[in-house]
Write a protein that holds these residues in place. Structure first.
Motif, PDB file in Angstrom:
ATOM      1  N   ALA A 296       0.647  -1.038  -0.076  1.00 52.73           N
ATOM      2  CA  ALA A 296      -0.031  -0.032   0.028  1.00 52.73           C
ATOM      3  C   ALA A 296       0.822   1.425  -0.080  1.00 52.73           C
ATOM      4  O   ALA A 296       1.579   1.393   1.082  1.00 52.73           O
ATOM      5  CB  ALA A 296      -0.854  -0.056   1.195  1.00 52.73           C
ATOM      6  N   LEU A 298       1.060   5.396  -0.257  1.00 52.21           N
ATOM      7  CA  LEU A 298       0.120   6.658  -0.028  1.00 52.21           C
ATOM      8  C   LEU A 298       0.774   7.724  -1.058  1.00 52.21           C
ATOM      9  O   LEU A 298       1.807   8.028  -1.377  1.00 52.21           O
ATOM     10  CB  LEU A 298       0.572   7.455   1.362  1.00 52.21           C
ATOM     11  N   LEU A 335      -4.561   6.032  -1.461  1.00 52.84           N
ATOM     12  CA  LEU A 335      -3.922   4.931  -1.144  1.00 52.84           C
ATOM     13  C   LEU A 335      -3.928   4.001  -2.361  1.00 52.84           C
ATOM     14  O   LEU A 335      -5.201   3.512  -2.723  1.00 52.84           O
ATOM     15  CB  LEU A 335      -4.315   4.314   0.293  1.00 52.84           C
ATOM     16  N   GLN A 337      -3.290   0.559  -3.576  1.00 51.37           N
ATOM     17  CA  GLN A 337      -2.894  -0.915  -3.310  1.00 51.37           C
ATOM     18  C   GLN A 337      -2.459  -1.711  -4.697  1.00 51.37           C
ATOM     19  O   GLN A 337      -3.207  -2.049  -5.445  1.00 51.37           O
ATOM     20  CB  GLN A 337      -4.062  -1.571  -2.639  1.00 51.37           C
ATOM     21  N   THR A 349       8.743  -3.301  -1.809  1.00 56.18           N
ATOM     22  CA  THR A 349       8.463  -2.121  -0.448  1.00 56.18           C
ATOM     23  C   THR A 349       9.797  -1.530  -0.268  1.00 56.18           C
ATOM     24  O   THR A 349       9.852  -0.320  -0.321  1.00 56.18           O
ATOM     25  CB  THR A 349       8.175  -3.144   0.696  1.00 56.18           C
ATOM     26  N   ARG A 353      10.228   2.413  -1.176  1.00 59.75           N
ATOM     27  CA  ARG A 353      10.976   3.422   0.037  1.00 59.75           C
ATOM     28  C   ARG A 353      12.119   4.131  -0.644  1.00 59.75           C
ATOM     29  O   ARG A 353      12.408   5.129  -0.090  1.00 59.75           O
ATOM     30  CB  ARG A 353      11.115   2.477   0.993  1.00 59.75           C
ATOM     31  N   ALA A 358       6.082   6.634   0.351  1.00 55.15           N
ATOM     32  CA  ALA A 358       5.378   6.468   1.753  1.00 55.15           C
ATOM     33  C   ALA A 358       4.628   5.190   1.596  1.00 55.15           C
ATOM     34  O   ALA A 358       3.569   5.062   1.026  1.00 55.15           O
ATOM     35  CB  ALA A 358       4.708   7.411   2.453  1.00 55.15           C
ATOM     36  N   ARG A 360       2.517   2.338   3.408  1.00 55.06           N
ATOM     37  CA  ARG A 360       1.440   2.285   4.641  1.00 55.06           C
ATOM     38  C   ARG A 360       1.635   0.764   5.034  1.00 55.06           C
ATOM     39  O   ARG A 360       1.302  -0.304   4.398  1.00 55.06           O
ATOM     40  CB  ARG A 360       0.134   2.449   4.357  1.00 55.06           C
ATOM     41  N   GLN A 361       1.748   0.453   6.408  1.00 59.04           N
ATOM     42  CA  GLN A 361       2.105  -0.894   6.858  1.00 59.04           C
ATOM     43  C   GLN A 361       0.492  -1.577   7.013  1.00 59.04           C
ATOM     44  O   GLN A 361      -0.089  -0.772   7.387  1.00 59.04           O
ATOM     45  CB  GLN A 361       3.071  -1.065   8.053  1.00 59.04           C
TER      46      GLN A 361
END
Length: 361
Positions: A296, A298, A335, A337, A349, A353, A358, A360-361
């Motif tokens: 996910a 942002l 968001l 997904q 991931t 990053r 950003a 989202r966990q």
């Protein structure tokens, strides 16, 4: 197939005509509203001029209630070597044609399992049917040449042919299309007079459930009028489930521990059966459903954000299997997904990053 006549230039008819035209078939367009046929022609679907002689295939894309009448007219006039319709119900039109005493060897009923919430030629696209099932309902009377013409149409539209009995098809679409549409409409109807504060809390779940409720009611009246029995039978089963679920929820309100236990068991049963049914829904490309990991991200509501994410995923060597976007209420943000194979989720991931996204966990 070199020539075709498409009768009815709405979403389905125009989309099929565009696909055929793109593959070199000379397509003639006809509609009870000449302006709509001219619009389809302007979109590259073909010509609104009448053919000079019989075409290879006539495709009737009229509402179910009018299919038999239109087919009977063109078949009696001999406008084509083969005839098919693309209506969403199959048993009724064929029985109407049989009652009219027509020779049905040159006819085959078909139904492309694809569509949009929007209707009309302006909503049409040449790739509407790509990868989607296209049901064919031949009988022992169907001429082999006509079946081959239908298969050629499906191939030109890059759809996947599925052969079924007409009545079995009607029961199937009642289950996977017609009944769900009514249930979606019933859920959406709860929002009509709901308080604004409640509606503003709508998330992706309610959007998913009510998406198809946005379709044209006039079109759906035509569809449901042609297949009322199977849909009513299914809704009767849904109503029984609703009654039992309501009783279970009432039991959960009880101060009696035994009744609360009964209520819990009732809710667990309907949720369990829902899980069991949901996993039978075909996955990507019609294959068995697979469990993907969700990454996910942002994002701000700005141009180019999605393109950047996809590009960064590509650089990381990760294939995105599916994607969903949830928009934040009252904010210019959302968001995204990203559904990926579980083993690639940590790679994606870390890569995103590293590029400043950003997660989202």
């Amino acid at each position: 197939m070199r020539t075709a006549l498409v009768i009815g230039t709405g979403l389905i008819g125009t989309s099929a005509a565009i696909a055929l035209s793109q593959r070199g078939v000379v397509v003639h367009l006809a509609d009870h509203d000449p302006e709509q046929a001219r619009t389809a022609a302007a979109l590259g679907a073909g010509t609104d001029e009448a053919p000079q002689g019989p075409v290879d295939l006539a495709i009737v894309a009229a509402p179910p209630a009018h299919v038999a009448g239109v087919l009977a007219d063109v078949m009696r006039r001999g406008v084509a070597r083969g005839y098919l319709d693309v209506a969403s119900v199959k048993g009724g039109p064929r029985r109407e044609l049989e009652a009219l005493g027509l020779d049905l060897s040159a006819y085959i009923g078909t139904h492309p399992m694809s569509g949009r919430e929007k209707s009309g030629p302006l909503a049409a696209t040449g790739d509407l049917f790509e990868g989607r099932p296209w049901v064919l309902t031949p009988t022992r009377d169907t001429d082999t040449e006509v079946l081959n013409l239908a298969l050629e149409l499906v191939s030109h539209c890059r759809a996947v042919p599925v052969v079924m009995d007409a009545d079995a098809h009607d029961r199937a679409v009642a289950l996977v299309s017609h009944m769900p549409h009514l249930v979606s409409s019933m859920v959406a109807a709860r929002l009509e007079n709901a308080e604004e504060a409640a509606v503003r809390l709508c998330g992706q779940g309610i959007r998913d459930v009510t998406r198809i409720a946005a379709s044209d009611p006039r079109m759906w009246i035509d569809i449901l009028s042609a297949n009322p029995g199977p849909v009513a039978d299914l809704l009767s089963d849904v109503a029984a489930d609703l009654d039992e679920t309501v009783q279970a929820l009432r039991s959960l309100q009880s101060s009696d521990e035994a009744k609360r236990g009964e209520g819990t068991a009732g809710i667990q049963d309907v949720l369990r059966r829902g899980n069991a049914g949901q996993v039978r829904v075909p996955g990507k490309h019609g294959s068995a459903p697979r469990a993907y990991e969700v990454v996910a991200v942002l994002i701000d509501d700005q141009p180019g954000q999605l393109a950047r994410i996809f590009a960064d995923a590509g650089r990381a060597g990760v294939n995105i299997e599916d994607v969903r976007i949830e928009h934040a209420t009252g904010q210019q943000a959302g968001l995204v997904q990203l559904m990926v194979e579980p083993q690639t989720a940590p790679v994606l991931t870390a890569a995103l990053r590293e590029r400043g996204w950003a997660i989202r966990q």
